[in-house]
Every structure is written in C-alpha cells, then in structure tokens.
Design an enzyme around this catalytic site. Structure first.
Site, PDB file in Angstrom:
ATOM      1  N   HIS A   1      15.938  -3.036  -0.318  1.00 33.86           N
ATOM      2  CA  HIS A   1      15.940  -3.904   0.867  1.00 33.86           C
ATOM      3  C   HIS A   1      17.372  -4.275   1.254  1.00 33.86           C
ATOM      4  O   HIS A   1      17.955  -5.187   0.654  1.00 33.86           O
ATOM      5  CB  HIS A   1      15.134  -5.171   0.585  1.00 33.86           C
TER       6      HIS A   1
ATOM      7  N   GLY B   1       0.800  -1.226   0.000  1.00 35.74           N
ATOM      8  CA  GLY B   1       0.000   0.000   0.000  1.00 35.74           C
ATOM      9  C   GLY B   1       0.826   1.267   0.000  1.00 35.74           C
ATOM     10  O   GLY B   1       1.971   1.300  -0.466  1.00 35.74           O
TER      11      GLY B   1
ATOM     12  N   GLU C   1      18.319  -5.922   3.795  1.00 34.62           N
ATOM     13  CA  GLU C   1      18.365  -7.242   4.451  1.00 34.62           C
ATOM     14  C   GLU C   1      18.347  -8.390   3.445  1.00 34.62           C
ATOM     15  O   GLU C   1      18.581  -9.554   3.809  1.00 34.62           O
ATOM     16  CB  GLU C   1      17.183  -7.378   5.423  1.00 34.62           C
TER      17      GLU C   1
ATOM     18  N   GLN D   1       9.386   5.626   1.937  1.00 37.04           N
ATOM     19  CA  GLN D   1       8.388   6.479   1.287  1.00 37.04           C
ATOM     20  C   GLN D   1       7.662   7.347   2.310  1.00 37.04           C
ATOM     21  O   GLN D   1       7.355   8.519   2.043  1.00 37.04           O
ATOM     22  CB  GLN D   1       7.400   5.604   0.511  1.00 37.04           C
TER      23      GLN D   1
ATOM     24  N   CYS E   1      11.860   0.761   2.243  1.00 36.64           N
ATOM     25  CA  CYS E   1      10.814   0.606   1.232  1.00 36.64           C
ATOM     26  C   CYS E   1       9.597   1.473   1.591  1.00 36.64           C
ATOM     27  O   CYS E   1       9.658   2.689   1.446  1.00 36.64           O
ATOM     28  CB  CYS E   1      10.451  -0.858   1.050  1.00 36.64           C
TER      29      CYS E   1
END
Length: 531
Positions: free
Chosen positions: A170, A59, A172, A88, A84
């Site tokens: 990302h 979303g 990780e 944002q 991520c």
C-alpha cells in the site's frame, strides 16, 4: 496532473488513496466495481489524461465486479495502476497465478528490494512498505517485469509498453515511508507515451541481422502485432526473417505469452486439466483423432479444455467437426467452464478468444508459407492448462516446442510426431519429447508399447466435416473401425500418462473398454444440448 478513475473494490483504503492523490493536485473520481465496465469505459473516454487505478479490496480478483473485464478491454489503451487486489488482478490478466502467500498480513511493515528503475528511481533500497494481504502473485509471465520483491514474493510488476503496473503493498499508507513520492513517480511513468515504431525498430533490426530475440523482445513484438501496431511489410519481414533463421523457443514463448495476455479471459479451474491438440499442416487429412480423443478422455474421467480452430490445410479442422455435431462454437467462457466442470470436456474456439489474430491474417495469406503463427495455436489455449499433449507437423519441431512449453511453465506435457502425422500413431514410431517438472526426456514409442496392433496410415483417412462426424459417431458409440479405435486409444493412453497413469498398455485397454461402452458419445450429445 492526471485525471484518475479510481475503481473502488469495496475497501476503506480507497478513500485514503483518493485523499493522497487529491492532495497532490490530481482529479479523482471514484466508482464502485458493481458499475458495468462499459459505463466506466465511456466515462474514461471523457477524461483528458485518463488513468485507471484499481484499489485494494477483499477476496480474489475474479470476484471483484467489473475489474477483470476492465483490464481485458483497456490494457494497452490507457495507463492502469493496481494496488493490492488491483495488483493481483493485473498479474492474472497477463497470465500469471494468484495464490496463498502463506501468511495473513494486516498492516505489517516490510523492507522490499526493488530495481531502482521507472517509478522506483531514486527511492530508498530496501524500501519500507505496508503490507495488507493473504494472497500473492506468482508464475509471472515474460511480458511483466518484476521490479520489487520480498523474500521471494512478488511485490511489484510493470508492463512498459502497456503502461500498466501493480503494487502488492500500500503506497498510500504511512508505513510506506516514500509512498507519496512513489505514487507521483508512478503517475509520471504511466503518462509517458511510448511510440510503437520507435520501441520496435531495434527489435526488427535484430531480426534483419539474423539475430535471435529474447523472450521479452518477442513478447513486445507480438504484442504490437495483435494490437495492429505493425505495418504489413514490417510483419512480413519479421516472420520471414525468423523462418529463414529458424524460430527459437524463447521467441515462440514470447509470442505465445503476448497472445495469451491479449486473449479474452477464461475462468481457469484449480483442478488438473489438459489440452490435446495438433498444429495441423501435416497434410494427412485424417479423421479428427485429437477431437475424438478429447471426448473419450472425458469419458475416462479426465478433464480436457480443447483449444481449436477451423481447418486451414485439411478438409476438416476440430471446429469444423464440432459444428457438424451441432456444438455451439460461440459458447461463452462461463458456460464452457461449466461444461468442463460437469462433462469433463469443453472446446474453446480460437477466433472467439484471440481477436488480435485478424491483424496478421492478410500477411499470412500473402506469404503462403508456414510461419511462427502455424505453431502458436496449440500454445495459446486461453484456459492455461497445466498439462498438454501436442502434435506437430514436423519432427524438427518436437524438441523446440517442448522447450517452449518449459519456458511457458507447463507442469507436464508431451510433444509428438509420427510418420508425417501430428499425433501419436501406430503405423510408424512416435517421436516424443516429454516435459515433466522442468526436465525434458526424448524417446520413441511403437504400437507394441501400447499393446496395440499397428495399422496403415491410409486406414485413418478422413473426409469432409460431415463425413468425419459420421465416422466418429460410430466410433464414439462403440461401433467404430478397429484402426480408428486403436488410434484414439494410443492418444488417450498417452494423455493418461501425463496425468500420472504411467502404464501405457493398461491405459490403452481402459480406453478401449470405455470406447466400446459408447459412453463417450454421451459427452458429445450433452455438449451439443447446451447450445
């Protein structure tokens, strides 16, 4: 070792991230984003080296539970790292925009370019990373440093003073080849505390030497101001130094972005909307033309989110008038947004959104002279309108404020002054600096350009909020004085031009027809009825 509160935005990557952090010896507690923000703030207060980490998730940021509120309340108070969706949310919290990236990525390896500084120091450049996203941040405000990008898309940002940073990718993931090292360097960077006095002293010295600040330096200075980190004598010296030299558009823009970043959030619509506002301070004590124009513009089909305050120099400011109409100045952001959607007009009371102003008020009162703060009001609308009609109290401010609006990224705007008044008027030529798609055009307008009869300035004299309410009630009901009708028609006609209706004379006639129908007053009563 860091104590990390990891906000889970309902995403399985949250647990990959937690495993990576725990393997490096950090304490990690996980809370889902449906938990009230206050509960998480209280939990963070019990931690010895707290870091708030915002996980990836589906979303858009505004729908991620308590995350937007946490950012509003905690940035600048403790380190925050977003990944991520969390990245944002950071971009939006500081006044940037999040929209479609143009493609949907799920586990794609990309080689990003970075600045080699802070958390990216010593890492491979370009750096292979894992990308899982369909949205991307843009229109990044001056306070955020873009420290990584891919094909023009923002991949990482940081705010050095606040110790806030975000990664669109990302770290990780196994596809991010140096992700573990990046996370460790990010945590080390985040936990380095900057002392405001040390970081601000070089900026203050530049002002004392009559040098112009960059936008980022001004942003840093005024971020400290609204957080109460500047001593009164330092703030007084800074404001006077800028006033004597003359404020530069980059300095005004930096101050404006600092205040916007620290403002309470407003749910910004994705449709076209505008503000119509003046600096005040012109000494004319006229009726509240811009406030009346906002209601009339809404009746003409435009959307207006008007930002205003109580009067400082005149008998009646916009908020004084609204209170006299029975309109609730403390309406919350969601209800205000609903009014904008349904009525075409809402009012955002400056003290409700800009609480940091209180730190500067004692100094402003002691100085008893205009400073940069006097021109900031029209520039810090928390709704971030793409269009604006802004009146200024001095002709010398017309072009600098237009240049500031360009720096701030406005789509189209006009800055005006006319015969001592901070709005379009008909008793004297109106000086205009119009910004359109990054270009500024200067010109003048007269009553003839609007197809309207000129009137004397004295015919626009106002009084107390109650007297102005009675005058404008008659006007908005279609029973107003001809001079008042013409003044509002000229201003709304100019606002219509900013929406793409270029013919000022046709616009003015449309406005007069709407005014005389009395439909604008329906907007007043409907807004007051919302309580």
């Amino acid at each position: 070792m860091a104590d990390i509160l990891l906000l889970d935005n309902i995403d399985s990557f949250t647990y990959n991230l937690a495993d990576q952090l725990r393997s490096n010896g950090h304490n990690v507690v996980i809370y889902r984003n449906h938990i009230p923000a206050q509960t998480l703030i209280e939990r963070l207060a019990t931690m010895s080296n707290p870091v708030l980490m915002l996980s990836p998730g589906p979303g858009v940021p505004s729908e991620a539970g308590c995350m937007p509120e946490l950012l509003t309340r905690l940035r600048g108070k403790l380190p925050i790292i977003g990944i991520c969706l969390g990245h944002q949310a950071i971009v939006e919290a500081y006044g940037g925009y999040v929209g479609q990236a143009g493609e949907i990525l799920h586990g794609k390896a990309s080689s990003i370019e970075h600045d080699g500084q802070a958390m990216f120091a010593g890492l491979t450049n370009p750096l292979p990373v894992a990308r899982y996203h369909s949205l991307v941040g843009s229109n990044i405000p001056a306070g955020l440093t873009i420290n990584a990008h891919f094909n023009g898309m923002v991949m990482a940002v940081r705010h050095d003073a606040d110790r806030v940073c975000g990664f669109q990718f990302h770290p990780e993931s196994i596809l991010t080849t140096q992700g573990a090292r990046l996370l460790e360097q990010t945590l080390a960077w985040a936990q380095q505390k900057l002392e405001p006095a040390n970081t601000l002293q070089p900026i203050l010295e530049k002002l004392y030497q009559a040098q112009t600040l960059s936008q980022q330096e001004s942003h840093q200075l005024f971020s400290a101001v609204v957080r109460g980190e500047l001593k009164p004598e330092q703030l007084a010296a800074a404001l006077v130094s800028m006033k004597i030299r003359g404020e530069h558009p980059n300095e005004i823009a930096g101050a404006a972005t600092a205040l916007l970043e620290n403002a309470a959030p407003f749910p910004r619509p994705d449709y076209l909307f505008a503000d119509i506002v003046g600096t005040g301070g012109d000494g004319s004590n006229s009726i509240n033309i811009s406030t009346a124009s906002a209601f009339v513009a809404a009746a003409c089909g435009l959307k207006v989110a008007k930002h205003g305050n109580r009067s400082v120099s005149s008998k009646s400011g916009s908020s004084d008038l609204l209170a006299a109409f029975g309109i609730n100045l403390d309406m919350n952001a969601d209800k205000s947004r609903q009014a904008l959607d349904e009525l075409g007009v809402c009012f955002l009371f400056a003290p409700k959104y800009h609480t940091g102003f209180r730190h500067a008020m004692p100094v402003r009162q002691q100085l008893k002279t205009r400073t940069l703060f006097n021109v900031l009001g029209p520039l810090i609308n928390p709704a971030h309108p793409p269009l604006a009609l802004i009146g200024v109290y001095s002709p010398e401010l017309v072009l600098p404020i237009a240049e500031t609006l360009r720096v701030l990224g406005y789509q189209r705007a006009a800055v005006v002054h006319s015969g001592g008044m901070d709005e379009v008027s008909l008793h004297a030529p109106t000086i205009v600096a119009e910004l359109h798609d990054g270009e500024i055009k200067s010109y003048q307008l007269t009553a003839e350009d609007f197809g309207l009869t000129p009137y004397h300035q004295e015919q626009l004299a106002g009084g107390t909020p109650e007297e102005n309410r009675d005058i404008l009630t008659r006007l908005l009901q279609g029973k107003g004085d001809a001079a008042h009708e013409a003044a509002v028609a000229a201003n709304v006609a100019m606002l219509m031009r900013l929406h793409g209706h270029e013919d000022l004379q046709a616009n003015a006639q449309t406005v007069l027809e709407v005014l005389r129908s009395g439909s604008a007053y329906d907007r007043v009563t409907a807004l007051a009825a919302r309580g």
